[in-house]
Design a protein around this motif. Structure first.
Motif, PDB file in Angstrom:
ATOM      1  N   THR A  48      34.926  49.222  52.460  1.00  0.00           N
ATOM      2  CA  THR A  48      33.564  48.868  52.868  1.00  0.00           C
ATOM      3  C   THR A  48      33.596  47.838  53.997  1.00  0.00           C
ATOM      4  N   ALA A  49      34.526  46.876  53.896  1.00  0.00           N
ATOM      5  CA  ALA A  49      34.678  45.870  54.950  1.00  0.00           C
ATOM      6  C   ALA A  49      35.127  46.542  56.247  1.00  0.00           C
ATOM      7  N   ALA A  50      36.025  47.525  56.139  1.00  0.00           N
ATOM      8  CA  ALA A  50      36.488  48.261  57.323  1.00  0.00           C
ATOM      9  C   ALA A  50      35.307  48.975  57.988  1.00  0.00           C
ATOM     10  N   LEU A  51      34.462  49.599  57.173  1.00  0.00           N
ATOM     11  CA  LEU A  51      33.292  50.292  57.727  1.00  0.00           C
ATOM     12  C   LEU A  51      32.341  49.306  58.392  1.00  0.00           C
ATOM     13  N   HIS A  52      32.175  48.149  57.763  1.00  0.00           N
ATOM     14  CA  HIS A  52      31.302  47.136  58.357  1.00  0.00           C
ATOM     15  C   HIS A  52      31.844  46.704  59.729  1.00  0.00           C
ATOM     16  N   LEU A 109      31.379  49.390  62.364  1.00  0.00           N
ATOM     17  CA  LEU A 109      29.997  49.509  62.852  1.00  0.00           C
ATOM     18  C   LEU A 109      29.626  48.353  63.761  1.00  0.00           C
ATOM     19  N   LYS A 110      30.169  47.175  63.451  1.00  0.00           N
ATOM     20  CA  LYS A 110      29.932  46.023  64.314  1.00  0.00           C
ATOM     21  C   LYS A 110      30.593  46.268  65.688  1.00  0.00           C
ATOM     22  N   LEU A 111      31.803  46.786  65.664  1.00  0.00           N
ATOM     23  CA  LEU A 111      32.504  47.135  66.913  1.00  0.00           C
ATOM     24  C   LEU A 111      31.688  48.117  67.741  1.00  0.00           C
ATOM     25  N   ALA A 112      31.278  49.209  67.077  1.00  0.00           N
ATOM     26  CA  ALA A 112      30.528  50.258  67.781  1.00  0.00           C
ATOM     27  C   ALA A 112      29.216  49.701  68.300  1.00  0.00           C
ATOM     28  N   GLY A 113      28.538  48.936  67.473  1.00  0.00           N
ATOM     29  CA  GLY A 113      27.249  48.354  67.852  1.00  0.00           C
ATOM     30  C   GLY A 113      27.375  47.478  69.090  1.00  0.00           C
ATOM     31  N   GLU A 114      28.398  46.608  69.090  1.00  0.00           N
ATOM     32  CA  GLU A 114      28.566  45.713  70.234  1.00  0.00           C
ATOM     33  C   GLU A 114      28.984  46.481  71.487  1.00  0.00           C
ATOM     34  N   ALA A 115      29.792  47.530  71.284  1.00  0.00           N
ATOM     35  CA  ALA A 115      30.235  48.334  72.428  1.00  0.00           C
ATOM     36  C   ALA A 115      29.040  49.044  73.073  1.00  0.00           C
ATOM     37  N   SER A 155      29.381  54.243  52.701  1.00  0.00           N
ATOM     38  CA  SER A 155      29.448  54.805  54.059  1.00  0.00           C
ATOM     39  C   SER A 155      28.295  54.298  54.907  1.00  0.00           C
ATOM     40  N   CYS A 156      27.120  54.155  54.311  1.00  0.00           N
ATOM     41  CA  CYS A 156      25.937  53.846  55.122  1.00  0.00           C
ATOM     42  C   CYS A 156      25.418  52.429  54.933  1.00  0.00           C
ATOM     43  N   ASN A 157      25.733  51.765  53.838  1.00  0.00           N
ATOM     44  CA  ASN A 157      25.257  50.380  53.654  1.00  0.00           C
ATOM     45  C   ASN A 157      25.629  49.476  54.829  1.00  0.00           C
ATOM     46  N   PRO A 158      26.875  49.577  55.350  1.00  0.00           N
ATOM     47  CA  PRO A 158      27.232  48.696  56.474  1.00  0.00           C
ATOM     48  C   PRO A 158      26.351  48.883  57.708  1.00  0.00           C
ATOM     49  N   ALA A 183      36.920  54.561  65.731  1.00  0.00           N
ATOM     50  CA  ALA A 183      37.621  53.758  64.723  1.00  0.00           C
ATOM     51  C   ALA A 183      37.653  54.549  63.426  1.00  0.00           C
ATOM     52  N   GLY A 184      38.732  54.371  62.679  1.00  0.00           N
ATOM     53  CA  GLY A 184      38.865  55.051  61.397  1.00  0.00           C
ATOM     54  C   GLY A 184      38.914  54.019  60.277  1.00  0.00           C
ATOM     55  N   CYS A 185      38.317  54.358  59.135  1.00  0.00           N
ATOM     56  CA  CYS A 185      38.286  53.425  58.010  1.00  0.00           C
ATOM     57  C   CYS A 185      38.964  54.058  56.801  1.00  0.00           C
ATOM     58  N   LEU A 186      39.884  53.286  56.205  1.00  0.00           N
ATOM     59  CA  LEU A 186      40.630  53.771  55.039  1.00  0.00           C
ATOM     60  C   LEU A 186      40.421  52.813  53.880  1.00  0.00           C
TER      61      LEU A 186
END
Ligand SMILES: *Cc1c(COP(=O)(O)O)cnc(C)c1O
Length: 419
Positions: free
Chosen positions: A68-72, A75-81, A108-111, A198-201
């Motif tokens: 969940t932290a990876a997904l967060h 999304l922060k990365l993508a958002g800022e980009a 998957s979607c909470n972040p 980015a990939g999240c595991l």
């Protein structure tokens, strides 16, 4: 309908999924203990990051506290980009729509919401039970301004990535992969998690390999990996004192957790092989019944078979009604339903589970938009694939240590449900 022939219950409950330790996990944990690296830094984390990047075929990996932290962080990365740095308190996705798989677990979607965004859920297709590229194309027609898409590989089965990527490219959108359930799954020769920005595991206790908890973000961008490492360690700037220019998070992986996960790495392929055998045994054992297994693209993909699932044919469904927290059904000869099968498996102490309830059916996201092939709607549509799979499908006990004998007894009970 279930005909109870006094099936003998299992002495020990048969679980849906559970951890399977091999030995090296303890060695690496002990090593962390004995060298006093009982913190969020150390050899185990370094090794987990190296092993993950190597396995996924991606340059950089950051070890985190959870998937969940990876997904967060992704999304922060993508958002800022895409949208630039947010003002403190607004989130990188503030009031922006983000497309997300609908048939998934809510992590998957909470972040998206953590970053102030608005998830828009995209319906599912029947061939892999993942995001429908046609529905995604429809979504971009309605909202061409959307630039970020979260794609899940449900139950370890790769989504139709070529088609999805083509739609994303055409619309100038970036993909984030939620590969938390699909570690080790392959799509056209490439690991899931390596196909997007980015990939999240995840290394949660029920996943294919585990560290008890933990997550990993993988990316080919050195800059992105540096940012995630910084954000996840409270965004400390390079200064002699605690210096902060950005919002921070305490998301780094523990070196003890990493020790467990490091010890599991050599067994990933073995776990996948065992899971595949379980899937094949169910497939064979359920032959002749009006059911099918969770499907995958046999030509282009090799799932990790994390969970085996089955889907009942519409004509073989007895009446089943589900409320928000309970369900009931009307028994009928020759027919069955997930509620009845789960109840019957419960008699013998085998743990099944309904298919993950789609996000657009969840009270928390009921007012979010849901887009299917036929268009957009709030609530139900004439074609709602996710809801249909949820109604007719269920997850079967699939833990790696399950014996053939145990599985045969479960299959026997499922067969009895259709008598
Ligand atoms: C498990 C899971 C997550 C979250 O991973 P954690 O490590 O448990 O935080 C996210 N998405 C999906 C689809 C999952 O199954």
């Amino acid at each position: 309908m279930f005909v109870n022939k006094n099936y003998r219950p299992f002495e020990e409950k048969v679980w849906l999924a559970k951890p399977f330790m091999h030995g090296p996990e303890q060695t690496y944990m002990t090593e962390a203990y004995e060298t006093n690296w009982m913190t969020t830094a150390g050899k185990n984390i370094e090794e987990v990051e190296r092993l993950t990047a190597e396995k996924i075929g991606i340059k950089y990996c950051v070890g985190l506290s959870a998937g969940t932290a990876a997904l967060h962080m992704a999304l922060k990365l993508a958002g800022e980009a895409v949208y630039g740095k947010p003002k403190i308190g607004f989130g990188a996705l503030f009031q922006k729509k983000v497309f997300c798989s609908d048939c998934t677990f809510d992590a998957s979607c909470n972040p998206i919401v953590y970053e102030g965004g608005i998830p828009v859920f995209i319906d599912t297709e029947y061939e892999t039970w993942n995001m429908d590229p046609e529905a995604l194309a429809k979504a971009f027609k309605l909202y061409p301004e959307v630039k970020i898409v979260v794609i899940v590989h449900l139950y370890g089965t790769p989504a139709k990535m070529d088609e999805i990527k083509a739609v994303c490219d055409k619309n100038g959108a970036v993909m984030i992969e939620d590969a938390t359930e699909s570690f080790g799954a392959v799509y056209r020769g490439r690991q899931t998690g390596s196909l997007g920005m980015a990939g999240c595991l995840s290394a949660n206790g029920n996943k294919i390999i585990t560290g008890t908890a933990g997550g990993m973000l993988v990316t080919n961008s050195f800059e992105a990996s540096r940012k995630v490492k910084k954000w996840s360690t409270q965004s400390r700037e390079d200064a002699p004192w605690y210096q902060h220019e950005e919002l921070g998070y305490n998301y780094r992986m523990s070196n003890v957790v990493a020790g467990v996960l490091r010890g599991q790495f050599p067994y990933l392929e073995e776990h996948i092989a065992l899971k595949k055998r379980i899937y094949e045994r169910y497939k064979k054992g359920l032959e002749g019944l009006p059911v099918s297994m969770n499907p995958y693209d046999e030509k282009n993909s090799e799932p990790n078979f994390w969970l085996s699932c089955m889907l009942i044919k519409p004509e073989a469904m007895c009446k089943q009604v589900r409320g928000e927290r309970d369900s009931c059904y009307v028994p009928e000869h020759g027919k069955s339903c997930p509620t009845e099968i789960l109840e019957a498996m419960g008699f013998i102490r085998a743990e099944g589970r309904p298919i993950w309830k789609p996000m657009h059916m969840q009270p928390i996201y009921r007012r979010n938009e849901f887009i299917g092939r036929e268009g957009s709607c709030l609530g139900s549509s004439s074609l709602d694939v996710g809801m249909d799979i949820f109604n007719r499908g269920l997850c079967l006990p699939s833990h790696v240590k399950m014996t053939g004998e145990e599985q045969n007894r479960i299959i026997e009970v499922i067969r009895a449900c259709f008598e």
